[in-house]
Design a protein around this motif. Structure first.
Motif, PDB file in Angstrom:
ATOM      1  N   THR A 197       0.863  -1.175   0.000  1.00 13.64           N
ATOM      2  CA  THR A 197       0.000   0.000   0.000  1.00 13.64           C
ATOM      3  C   THR A 197       0.904   1.231   0.000  1.00 13.64           C
ATOM      4  OG1 THR A 197      -0.168   0.541   2.363  1.00 13.64           O
ATOM      5  CG2 THR A 197      -1.515  -1.297   1.565  1.00 13.64           C
ATOM      6  N   LYS A 198       0.338   2.396  -0.196  1.00 14.26           N
ATOM      7  CA  LYS A 198       1.135   3.622  -0.167  1.00 14.26           C
ATOM      8  C   LYS A 198       1.514   4.038   1.243  1.00 14.26           C
ATOM      9  CE  LYS A 198      -0.704   5.382  -4.535  1.00 14.26           C
ATOM     10  NZ  LYS A 198       0.585   5.367  -5.261  1.00 14.26           N
ATOM     11  N   ALA A 199       0.947   3.362   2.238  1.00 14.54           N
ATOM     12  CA  ALA A 199       1.253   3.692   3.634  1.00 14.54           C
ATOM     13  C   ALA A 199       2.019   2.586   4.342  1.00 14.54           C
ATOM     14  CB  ALA A 199      -0.036   3.979   4.400  1.00 14.54           C
ATOM     15  N   THR A 200       2.410   1.533   3.642  1.00 14.72           N
ATOM     16  CA  THR A 200       3.092   0.407   4.275  1.00 14.72           C
ATOM     17  C   THR A 200       4.295   0.884   5.083  1.00 14.72           C
ATOM     18  OG1 THR A 200       2.406  -1.119   2.527  1.00 14.72           O
ATOM     19  CG2 THR A 200       4.282  -1.775   3.873  1.00 14.72           C
ATOM     20  N   GLY A 201       4.340   0.473   6.346  1.00  7.39           N
ATOM     21  CA  GLY A 201       5.461   0.824   7.200  1.00  7.39           C
ATOM     22  C   GLY A 201       5.385   2.202   7.829  1.00  7.39           C
ATOM     23  N   ALA A 202       4.243   2.878   7.736  1.00  3.22           N
ATOM     24  CA  ALA A 202       4.136   4.237   8.275  1.00  3.22           C
ATOM     25  C   ALA A 202       4.290   4.277   9.790  1.00  3.22           C
ATOM     26  CB  ALA A 202       2.799   4.866   7.871  1.00  3.22           C
ATOM     27  N   GLY A 203       3.967   3.182  10.477  1.00  8.57           N
ATOM     28  CA  GLY A 203       4.310   3.072  11.886  1.00  8.57           C
ATOM     29  C   GLY A 203       3.207   3.371  12.883  1.00  8.57           C
ATOM     30  N   TRP A 204       3.598   3.285  14.168  1.00  7.02           N
ATOM     31  CA  TRP A 204       2.652   3.362  15.281  1.00  7.02           C
ATOM     32  C   TRP A 204       1.994   4.724  15.399  1.00  7.02           C
ATOM     33  CZ3 TRP A 204      -0.092   0.180  17.862  1.00  7.02           C
ATOM     34  CH2 TRP A 204      -0.636   0.517  19.105  1.00  7.02           C
ATOM     35  N   VAL A 205       2.752   5.784  15.160  1.00  3.55           N
ATOM     36  CA  VAL A 205       2.174   7.120  15.287  1.00  3.55           C
ATOM     37  C   VAL A 205       1.048   7.310  14.274  1.00  3.55           C
ATOM     38  CG1 VAL A 205       2.619   9.595  15.076  1.00  3.55           C
ATOM     39  CG2 VAL A 205       4.255   8.140  16.276  1.00  3.55           C
ATOM     40  N   ALA A 206       1.248   6.835  13.051  1.00  8.27           N
ATOM     41  CA  ALA A 206       0.191   6.920  12.046  1.00  8.27           C
ATOM     42  C   ALA A 206      -1.048   6.161  12.497  1.00  8.27           C
ATOM     43  CB  ALA A 206       0.685   6.372  10.706  1.00  8.27           C
ATOM     44  N   ILE A 207      -0.849   4.995  13.096  1.00  4.10           N
ATOM     45  CA  ILE A 207      -1.983   4.185  13.555  1.00  4.10           C
ATOM     46  C   ILE A 207      -2.724   4.879  14.692  1.00  4.10           C
ATOM     47  CG2 ILE A 207      -2.581   2.052  14.778  1.00  4.10           C
ATOM     48  CD1 ILE A 207      -0.471   0.630  13.059  1.00  4.10           C
ATOM     49  N   THR A 208      -2.000   5.411  15.658  1.00  2.00           N
ATOM     50  CA  THR A 208      -2.677   6.045  16.801  1.00  2.00           C
ATOM     51  C   THR A 208      -3.402   7.323  16.379  1.00  2.00           C
ATOM     52  OG1 THR A 208      -0.588   7.116  17.418  1.00  2.00           O
ATOM     53  CG2 THR A 208      -1.151   5.076  18.550  1.00  2.00           C
ATOM     54  N   LEU A 209      -2.792   8.104  15.509  1.00  2.00           N
ATOM     55  CA  LEU A 209      -3.480   9.298  15.018  1.00  2.00           C
ATOM     56  C   LEU A 209      -4.698   8.912  14.185  1.00  2.00           C
ATOM     57  CD1 LEU A 209      -0.487  11.598  13.999  1.00  2.00           C
ATOM     58  CD2 LEU A 209      -2.007  11.876  15.955  1.00  2.00           C
ATOM     59  N   GLY A 210      -4.524   7.900  13.339  1.00  6.63           N
ATOM     60  CA  GLY A 210      -5.642   7.449  12.512  1.00  6.63           C
ATOM     61  C   GLY A 210      -6.806   6.967  13.351  1.00  6.63           C
ATOM     62  N   TRP A 211      -6.511   6.241  14.436  1.00  4.07           N
ATOM     63  CA  TRP A 211      -7.578   5.748  15.305  1.00  4.07           C
ATOM     64  C   TRP A 211      -8.259   6.889  16.051  1.00  4.07           C
ATOM     65  CZ3 TRP A 211     -10.857   2.069  15.956  1.00  4.07           C
ATOM     66  CH2 TRP A 211     -10.596   0.804  15.435  1.00  4.07           C
ATOM     67  N   GLY A 212      -7.480   7.881  16.464  1.00  2.00           N
ATOM     68  CA  GLY A 212      -8.087   9.037  17.124  1.00  2.00           C
ATOM     69  C   GLY A 212      -9.064   9.753  16.218  1.00  2.00           C
ATOM     70  N   PHE A 213      -8.658   9.987  14.969  1.00  3.17           N
ATOM     71  CA  PHE A 213      -9.550  10.626  14.003  1.00  3.17           C
ATOM     72  C   PHE A 213     -10.729   9.722  13.664  1.00  3.17           C
ATOM     73  CE2 PHE A 213      -5.659  13.133  12.726  1.00  3.17           C
ATOM     74  CZ  PHE A 213      -6.136  14.348  13.193  1.00  3.17           C
ATOM     75  N   ALA A 214     -10.499   8.404  13.646  1.00  2.00           N
ATOM     76  CA  ALA A 214     -11.578   7.467  13.341  1.00  2.00           C
ATOM     77  C   ALA A 214     -12.684   7.552  14.388  1.00  2.00           C
ATOM     78  CB  ALA A 214     -11.023   6.042  13.277  1.00  2.00           C
ATOM     79  N   VAL A 215     -12.290   7.562  15.664  1.00  2.00           N
ATOM     80  CA  VAL A 215     -13.282   7.665  16.731  1.00  2.00           C
ATOM     81  C   VAL A 215     -13.974   9.021  16.674  1.00  2.00           C
ATOM     82  CG1 VAL A 215     -13.607   7.702  19.233  1.00  2.00           C
ATOM     83  CG2 VAL A 215     -12.088   6.003  18.195  1.00  2.00           C
ATOM     84  N   MET A 216     -13.208  10.075  16.428  1.00  2.00           N
ATOM     85  CA  MET A 216     -13.809  11.406  16.311  1.00  2.00           C
ATOM     86  C   MET A 216     -14.880  11.428  15.225  1.00  2.00           C
ATOM     87  SD  MET A 216     -11.992  14.990  15.153  1.00  2.00           S
ATOM     88  CE  MET A 216     -12.002  14.467  13.426  1.00  2.00           C
ATOM     89  N   MET A 217     -14.580  10.880  14.067  1.00  5.01           N
ATOM     90  CA  MET A 217     -15.547  10.884  12.969  1.00  5.01           C
ATOM     91  C   MET A 217     -16.749  10.005  13.274  1.00  5.01           C
ATOM     92  SD  MET A 217     -14.680  13.054  10.785  1.00  5.01           S
ATOM     93  CE  MET A 217     -16.035  12.612   9.707  1.00  5.01           C
ATOM     94  N   GLY A 218     -16.507   8.858  13.932  1.00  2.00           N
ATOM     95  CA  GLY A 218     -17.625   8.008  14.319  1.00  2.00           C
ATOM     96  C   GLY A 218     -18.579   8.715  15.254  1.00  2.00           C
ATOM     97  N   VAL A 219     -18.033   9.472  16.222  1.00  2.00           N
ATOM     98  CA  VAL A 219     -18.875  10.221  17.165  1.00  2.00           C
ATOM     99  C   VAL A 219     -19.610  11.339  16.446  1.00  2.00           C
ATOM    100  CG1 VAL A 219     -18.861  11.665  19.237  1.00  2.00           C
ATOM    101  CG2 VAL A 219     -17.436   9.610  19.140  1.00  2.00           C
ATOM    102  N   PHE A 220     -18.942  12.034  15.524  1.00  2.00           N
ATOM    103  CA  PHE A 220     -19.619  13.067  14.736  1.00  2.00           C
ATOM    104  C   PHE A 220     -20.797  12.485  13.951  1.00  2.00           C
ATOM    105  CE2 PHE A 220     -15.941  16.172  14.753  1.00  2.00           C
ATOM    106  CZ  PHE A 220     -16.683  17.243  15.214  1.00  2.00           C
TER     107      PHE A 220
END
Length: 244
Positions: free
Chosen positions: A34-57
């Protein structure tokens, strides 16, 4: 009845978006080519934070936007939510998580074909420990979910929460904080629907070389959040009642 249906729709759609974006970022980071392969833990934690934010919205104008059986149970335990809706909410949350898992499988299908490590494949569906140690893994899930439910209740004590959308931003922030600070031990499920729903889909979907679904671990990201969510809500509610 119409109101209850709208609430369940909110929980379904909110959890769907949460998993689609949350497990979507994990899929992008760990699956091959993928274009994000190996982006790492910070990408995952930020992505999950935004994911929960959008789900709540998405859910927030239809339901309380629990999106999580541990939150639903915790709110019922302290009298902030009707017990009659606990099971319907949990069913809606699980269905949202499972449908999102199917969509992600279809989106990332060629990348699953390129990924040979079964642990990476399972990681796009559910959580797993960095080091398998049952007591520590269980404590990690309990503590993380305690912080989540305590934080949700604490946010409600501030006037700023009356501003539309503020709750979504703050819940997204606390998920990011938990992920960065506490989540590296187990992948921070914090949510039985988030883990068990996609894990069931991992078991059912015809993914080549996927391995098993690690059912011997699967109880920890379910029981841990349920215990932690209840403890966090009960303890913070006691503090709120005391200071009032």
């Amino acid at each position: 009845m119409h109101s209850e249906i709208v609430q369940l729709l909110g929980e379904f759609l909110g959890t769907f978006v949460l998993i689609l974006l949350g497990n979507g970022v994990v899929s992008g980071v760990v699956l091959h080519k993928t274009k994000a392969t190996g982006a790492g833990w910070v990408a995952i934690t930020l992505g999950w934070g935004f994911a929960v934010m959008m789900g709540v919205f998405i859910a927030g104008f239809m339901s309380p936007a629990h999106l999580n059986p541990a939150v639903t149970l915790a709110m019922a335990l302290i009298g902030n939510f009707s017990w009659s809706l606990v099971i319907p909410y949990i069913i809606a949350q699980f269905l949202g998580a499972m449908v999102a898992s199917i969509i992600l499988y279809l989106m990332y299908y060629p990348h699953y074909e390129e990924t040979k490590n079964p642990a990476d494949i399972l990681g796009t569906f559910s959580t797993g420990p960095a080091i398998r140690h049952t007591p520590s893994n269980l404590i990690s899930e309990i503590v993380g979910t305690m912080i989540l439910t305590a934080g949700i209740l604490a946010f409600g004590q501030y006037d700023i929460m009356k501003s539309s959308g503020t709750s979504a931003l703050l819940v997204g922030a606390i998920i990011t904080a938990i992920g960065l600070s506490l989540g590296a031990t187990t992948g921070y499920s914090l949510n039985p629907a988030r883990d068990l729903g996609p894990r069931l889909m991992h078991a059912l979907l015809p993914i080549k070389g996927k391995g098993d679904s690690d059912w011997s671990y699967a109880w920890i990201p379910v029981i841990g959040p349920l215990i932690g969510g209840a403890l966090g809500a009960i303890l913070l509610n006691l503090v709120i009642q005391f200071v009032k």
